[in-house]
Motif scaffolding. Structure first.
Motif, PDB file in Angstrom:
ATOM      1  N   TYR A 171      -5.975  -4.837  33.385  1.00 49.30           N
ATOM      2  CA  TYR A 171      -6.578  -6.171  33.342  1.00 49.30           C
ATOM      3  C   TYR A 171      -6.300  -6.811  31.989  1.00 49.30           C
ATOM      4  CZ  TYR A 171     -10.275  -9.651  32.612  1.00 49.30           C
ATOM      5  OH  TYR A 171     -10.972 -10.798  32.305  1.00 49.30           O
ATOM      6  N   TYR A 172      -5.671  -7.992  32.023  1.00 50.12           N
ATOM      7  CA  TYR A 172      -5.364  -8.715  30.787  1.00 50.12           C
ATOM      8  C   TYR A 172      -5.762 -10.170  30.940  1.00 50.12           C
ATOM      9  CZ  TYR A 172      -2.771 -11.075  27.100  1.00 50.12           C
ATOM     10  OH  TYR A 172      -2.432 -11.861  26.016  1.00 50.12           O
ATOM     11  N   ASP A 173      -6.572 -10.630  29.998  1.00 49.99           N
ATOM     12  CA  ASP A 173      -6.971 -12.036  29.929  1.00 49.99           C
ATOM     13  C   ASP A 173      -6.981 -12.404  28.452  1.00 49.99           C
ATOM     14  OD1 ASP A 173      -8.222 -14.505  29.802  1.00 49.99           O
ATOM     15  OD2 ASP A 173      -9.752 -14.021  31.297  1.00 49.99           O
ATOM     16  N   PRO A 174      -6.053 -13.258  28.004  1.00 49.67           N
ATOM     17  CA  PRO A 174      -5.989 -13.587  26.573  1.00 49.67           C
ATOM     18  C   PRO A 174      -7.261 -14.236  26.038  1.00 49.67           C
ATOM     19  CG  PRO A 174      -4.605 -15.070  27.870  1.00 49.67           C
ATOM     20  CD  PRO A 174      -5.029 -13.971  28.793  1.00 49.67           C
ATOM     21  N   LYS A 175      -8.099 -14.783  26.932  1.00 53.01           N
ATOM     22  CA  LYS A 175      -9.355 -15.395  26.498  1.00 53.01           C
ATOM     23  C   LYS A 175     -10.482 -14.365  26.394  1.00 53.01           C
ATOM     24  CE  LYS A 175      -8.254 -19.921  28.499  1.00 53.01           C
ATOM     25  NZ  LYS A 175      -8.683 -20.962  29.484  1.00 53.01           N
ATOM     26  N   ARG A 176     -10.229 -13.155  26.869  1.00 57.78           N
ATOM     27  CA  ARG A 176     -11.243 -12.097  26.846  1.00 57.78           C
ATOM     28  C   ARG A 176     -10.636 -10.820  26.259  1.00 57.78           C
ATOM     29  NH1 ARG A 176     -14.692 -12.653  32.564  1.00 57.78           N
ATOM     30  NH2 ARG A 176     -15.295 -14.844  32.269  1.00 57.78           N
ATOM     31  N   MET A 177     -10.209 -10.934  25.017  1.00 57.65           N
ATOM     32  CA  MET A 177      -9.636  -9.776  24.333  1.00 57.65           C
ATOM     33  C   MET A 177     -10.703  -8.987  23.573  1.00 57.65           C
ATOM     34  SD  MET A 177      -6.526  -9.626  25.198  1.00 57.65           S
ATOM     35  CE  MET A 177      -6.023  -8.320  24.074  1.00 57.65           C
ATOM     36  N   ASN A 178     -11.666  -9.687  23.018  1.00 53.40           N
ATOM     37  CA  ASN A 178     -12.714  -9.056  22.221  1.00 53.40           C
ATOM     38  C   ASN A 178     -13.797 -10.105  21.966  1.00 53.40           C
ATOM     39  OD1 ASN A 178     -10.584 -10.258  20.352  1.00 53.40           O
ATOM     40  ND2 ASN A 178     -12.283  -9.926  18.930  1.00 53.40           N
ATOM     41  N   TRP A 179     -14.891  -9.667  21.362  1.00 49.80           N
ATOM     42  CA  TRP A 179     -15.935 -10.590  20.901  1.00 49.80           C
ATOM     43  C   TRP A 179     -16.370 -10.076  19.536  1.00 49.80           C
ATOM     44  CZ3 TRP A 179     -16.856 -15.286  22.155  1.00 49.80           C
ATOM     45  CH2 TRP A 179     -18.067 -15.914  21.827  1.00 49.80           C
ATOM     46  N   GLY A 180     -15.820 -10.700  18.474  1.00 51.49           N
ATOM     47  CA  GLY A 180     -15.984 -10.116  17.150  1.00 51.49           C
ATOM     48  C   GLY A 180     -15.331  -8.741  17.126  1.00 51.49           C
ATOM     49  N   ASN A 181     -16.043  -7.738  16.593  1.00 49.09           N
ATOM     50  CA  ASN A 181     -15.463  -6.395  16.559  1.00 49.09           C
ATOM     51  C   ASN A 181     -15.794  -5.571  17.803  1.00 49.09           C
ATOM     52  OD1 ASN A 181     -18.156  -6.045  15.890  1.00 49.09           O
ATOM     53  ND2 ASN A 181     -17.782  -4.828  14.056  1.00 49.09           N
ATOM     54  N   ILE A 207     -23.089   4.982  14.036  1.00 49.67           N
ATOM     55  CA  ILE A 207     -21.702   4.642  14.292  1.00 49.67           C
ATOM     56  C   ILE A 207     -21.089   4.097  13.010  1.00 49.67           C
ATOM     57  CG2 ILE A 207     -21.937   4.254  16.772  1.00 49.67           C
ATOM     58  CD1 ILE A 207     -22.123   1.244  16.184  1.00 49.67           C
ATOM     59  N   ARG A 208     -19.769   4.123  12.935  1.00 48.29           N
ATOM     60  CA  ARG A 208     -19.053   3.680  11.737  1.00 48.29           C
ATOM     61  C   ARG A 208     -18.508   2.275  11.955  1.00 48.29           C
ATOM     62  NH1 ARG A 208     -15.480   9.159  11.773  1.00 48.29           N
ATOM     63  NH2 ARG A 208     -17.108  10.657  11.147  1.00 48.29           N
ATOM     64  N   ILE A 241     -16.211  -0.287  19.923  1.00 46.49           N
ATOM     65  CA  ILE A 241     -16.346  -1.176  18.773  1.00 46.49           C
ATOM     66  C   ILE A 241     -15.341  -0.744  17.701  1.00 46.49           C
ATOM     67  CG2 ILE A 241     -17.919  -2.062  17.015  1.00 46.49           C
ATOM     68  CD1 ILE A 241     -20.223  -1.432  18.947  1.00 46.49           C
ATOM     69  N   ILE A 242     -14.680  -1.712  17.108  1.00 49.61           N
ATOM     70  CA  ILE A 242     -13.674  -1.427  16.084  1.00 49.61           C
ATOM     71  C   ILE A 242     -14.381  -0.920  14.823  1.00 49.61           C
ATOM     72  CG2 ILE A 242     -11.862  -2.440  14.646  1.00 49.61           C
ATOM     73  CD1 ILE A 242     -11.541  -4.546  16.958  1.00 49.61           C
ATOM     74  N   PRO A 243     -13.964   0.218  14.279  1.00 51.12           N
ATOM     75  CA  PRO A 243     -14.665   0.798  13.124  1.00 51.12           C
ATOM     76  C   PRO A 243     -14.393   0.053  11.831  1.00 51.12           C
ATOM     77  CG  PRO A 243     -12.738   2.111  13.653  1.00 51.12           C
ATOM     78  CD  PRO A 243     -12.843   1.060  14.730  1.00 51.12           C
ATOM     79  N   ASN A 244     -15.267   0.292  10.850  1.00 55.01           N
ATOM     80  CA  ASN A 244     -15.075  -0.285   9.518  1.00 55.01           C
ATOM     81  C   ASN A 244     -13.903   0.354   8.797  1.00 55.01           C
ATOM     82  OD1 ASN A 244     -17.380  -1.836   9.920  1.00 55.01           O
ATOM     83  ND2 ASN A 244     -18.726  -0.389   8.859  1.00 55.01           N
ATOM     84  N   GLU A 245     -13.724   1.669   9.009  1.00 53.38           N
ATOM     85  CA  GLU A 245     -12.666   2.422   8.355  1.00 53.38           C
ATOM     86  C   GLU A 245     -11.914   3.236   9.388  1.00 53.38           C
ATOM     87  OE1 GLU A 245     -13.520   4.433   4.503  1.00 53.38           O
ATOM     88  OE2 GLU A 245     -15.606   3.987   5.019  1.00 53.38           O
ATOM     89  N   ALA A 263     -28.050   2.693  18.763  1.00 53.85           N
ATOM     90  CA  ALA A 263     -26.919   3.128  17.937  1.00 53.85           C
ATOM     91  C   ALA A 263     -26.624   2.027  16.930  1.00 53.85           C
ATOM     92  CB  ALA A 263     -25.690   3.416  18.788  1.00 53.85           C
ATOM     93  N   SER A 264     -26.278   2.424  15.707  1.00 56.54           N
ATOM     94  CA  SER A 264     -26.106   1.405  14.673  1.00 56.54           C
ATOM     95  C   SER A 264     -25.273   1.937  13.514  1.00 56.54           C
ATOM     96  CB  SER A 264     -27.479   0.954  14.153  1.00 56.54           C
ATOM     97  OG  SER A 264     -27.336  -0.002  13.121  1.00 56.54           O
ATOM     98  N   GLY A 265     -24.568   1.014  12.896  1.00 63.53           N
ATOM     99  CA  GLY A 265     -23.908   1.293  11.639  1.00 63.53           C
ATOM    100  C   GLY A 265     -24.540   0.538  10.495  1.00 63.53           C
TER     101      GLY A 265
END
Length: 231
Positions: free
Chosen positions: A29-39, A158-159, A118-122, A146-148
């Motif tokens: 599934y690919y939708d360029p308008k729905r790639m992510n939301w922030g990280n 989470i990181r 979620i994309i990590p900080n490091e 869960a939280s960073g």
């Protein structure tokens, strides 16, 4: 700004053993308008048939949270971790430099999960896994699972610059969640029907949030709500 993303507008695929719906671009599934939301990169709504699951496969440099809505998921990885996570509870996996794991529904009934990436900080850190029970009956308002973020010491760690919270509301009850300046949120009612800042959402719809300070969530029906606060 709130944007409703109805369940029937999501991408996905039915693999027989797995009925998957994707809030963001994933796999075929690919939708360029729905790639992510922030990280926030992935929010998958998965229904796994009894006695089936995901065989061992690798991940790298991603924070992966599994929120179990119904049933249970059994985890095993190449670090030696094993665990069974039941409905309402959460497991987190920091993929780091690399981890291989399997996730099976060993129950006699369907298992329903939200899997959130979620994309990590490091990047390049050592991989890890953990799980924790969060009984639904012990939630008053939104509870951090869960939280960073600093200060969220009772949650799974989470990181990433993100926080996962959930609430269980009876019909007519209201809970509020406050967003810091510049933050985004993504909210999904796992069950029920809700109104958030005047916008109505049904079970499994997504609500993308930006430029809001307070989210006021009212349950129209008994509802279970899962929300991610992201950078």
């Amino acid at each position: 700004m709130l944007e409703l993303r109805p369940f029937n507008s999501l991408g996905g695929a039915h693999h027989g053993w797995l009925d998957a719906h994707h809030h963001f671009s994933f796999a075929e599934y690919y939708d360029p308008k729905r790639m992510n939301w922030g990280n926030l990169r992935v929010w998958n709504d998965d229904v796994i048939a009894p006695g089936t699951g995901f065989p061992q496969h690798p991940h790298r440099d991603m924070e992966i949270i599994t929120y179990v809505r119904e049933g249970a998921i059994t985890h095993q990885d190449n670090l030696g971790n094993k665990g069974r996570t039941e409905a309402g509870d959460v497991q987190v996996m920091s993929a780091g430099t690399g981890i291989a794991h399997s996730e099976y529904n060993l129950e006699a009934t369907e298992t329903r999960i939200f899997q959130i990436w979620i994309i990590p900080n490091e990047t390049g850190l050592a991989p890890s896994w953990g799980a924790k029970p969060f009984p639904k009956g012990q939630r008053e308002g939104f509870v951090t699972l869960a939280s960073g973020k600093a200060g969220d010491d009772q949650s799974l760690r989470i990181r990433a610059d993100a926080r996962l919270v959930a609430a269980n509301l009876k019909a007519g009850e209201t809970a509020e969640y406050r967003l810091d300046s510049g933050r985004r949120a993504y909210l999904v009612p796992a069950t029920g029907a809700i109104e958030v800042n005047g916008l109505r959402a049904q079970a499994r719809d997504g609500v993308a949030v930006a430029d809001e300070q307070v989210l006021r969530v009212t349950a129209i029906e008994d509802s279970e709500i899962v929300l991610v606060d992201v950078a």
